[in-house]
Design a protein around this motif. Sequence first.
Motif, mmCIF file in Angstrom:
data_model
loop_
_atom_site.group_PDB
_atom_site.id
_atom_site.type_symbol
_atom_site.label_atom_id
_atom_site.label_comp_id
_atom_site.label_asym_id
_atom_site.label_seq_id
_atom_site.Cartn_x
_atom_site.Cartn_y
_atom_site.Cartn_z
ATOM 1 N N MET A 28 1.040 -1.054 -0.401
ATOM 2 C CA MET A 28 0.309 0.350 -0.415
ATOM 3 C C MET A 28 0.630 1.200 -0.134
ATOM 4 N N ASP A 29 0.937 2.183 -0.915
ATOM 5 C CA ASP A 29 2.117 3.062 -1.390
ATOM 6 C C ASP A 29 0.527 4.488 -0.875
ATOM 7 N N GLU A 80 -0.338 7.762 1.923
ATOM 8 C CA GLU A 80 0.569 7.851 2.704
ATOM 9 C C GLU A 80 -0.966 7.935 3.680
ATOM 10 N N TYR A 104 -6.034 9.441 5.376
ATOM 11 C CA TYR A 104 -5.118 9.493 3.765
ATOM 12 C C TYR A 104 -4.687 10.247 2.755
ATOM 13 N N ARG A 119 -3.600 10.548 -3.811
ATOM 14 C CA ARG A 119 -3.124 10.904 -4.361
ATOM 15 C C ARG A 119 -2.496 11.785 -5.373
ATOM 16 N N ASN A 177 2.783 13.040 0.586
ATOM 17 C CA ASN A 177 3.745 11.414 0.518
ATOM 18 C C ASN A 177 2.706 10.302 -0.242
ATOM 19 N N SER A 178 1.417 10.563 -0.623
ATOM 20 C CA SER A 178 0.749 9.789 -1.837
ATOM 21 C C SER A 178 1.014 9.805 -3.392
ATOM 22 N N PRO A 179 1.518 8.709 -3.668
ATOM 23 C CA PRO A 179 2.866 8.845 -5.202
ATOM 24 C C PRO A 179 1.328 9.295 -6.390
ATOM 25 N N ASN A 236 0.732 7.352 -9.255
ATOM 26 C CA ASN A 236 0.258 5.150 -9.673
ATOM 27 C C ASN A 236 0.300 5.020 -11.103
ATOM 28 N N ASP A 265 -8.459 3.063 -4.542
ATOM 29 C CA ASP A 265 -7.477 3.117 -3.427
ATOM 30 C C ASP A 265 -8.253 3.198 -2.022
ATOM 31 N N HIS A 286 -6.320 -3.259 2.841
ATOM 32 C CA HIS A 286 -4.743 -3.242 3.560
ATOM 33 C C HIS A 286 -4.685 -3.338 5.085
#
Length: 259
Positions: A1-2, A4, A45, A48, A52-54, A56, A68, A75
């Motif tokens: 899970m990327d 933040e 959260y 994106r 710091n949520s990149p 995709n 997401d 997750h």
Amino acid sequence: MDLEYRLDGPANAPVLVLSNSLGTTWTMWDAQFTDFNKYFRVLRYNTRGHGNSPLNGGKMSLASLGKDVIDLMNHLNIEKASFCGISLGGMTGMWLNRHYPTHFNRLVVANTAAKIGDTDAWLTRAKTVRTEGMQSVADGSASRWFTKDYIRARPGIVDALVDGIEQLDPLGYAACCEVLAYADLREEVAKMERPMLVIAGEHDPVTTLAEAEWIIERASDAQICLVPASHLSNIACPVMFSRQTLNYLTSGATHVIND
């Protein structure tokens, strides 16, 4: 899970997911966090392209932003939650209501619409940010987010939010502008199954009261709450926003907030 994220609160409490607006991060919920955390395990959260949520790597859409949230819940082994989102976060909530209703109890969608703004205007903003940077949109953000009276009364809060938008990744912000350019739930609202509270800002020029009422007239189970604010109503009217949200989300639960 990327993505933040932060999950705070008692492990046995019901979960409340918070979704931020375009141009902000999870810190926009700071004024609500203490109150919300009394009744919920709070999952914050960053959408994106924010914080710091990149990104995709592919073209984002409202559907991908909604998925997401589902991926994040999976997750963390969260089977069901309540949801509160504002502006773009509110649209994400409505998409989730339409496509993943069994994952949610009740949803609060604030300062949002089934279709926000004009497609060409969003695409133009995305292009401008990519070529000129975040300063090009930061300068006008305060007047979109707040009334003149609030800007005069709370310059520190406003300046901090404007500074925050200046620090965002232009590519991430532009990608979310493109999400809004094509996001359109007008044919989906009548099919949203879960109960929703729609919070509207009395002075909101971005997502108007009329657009909130449009949702209420078509959704199967929705209520409206009007607050004396512009677009970021949870910041401009923090006590009222928190109280109305908690009243709605805890209705029928063991602990109910009384007015």
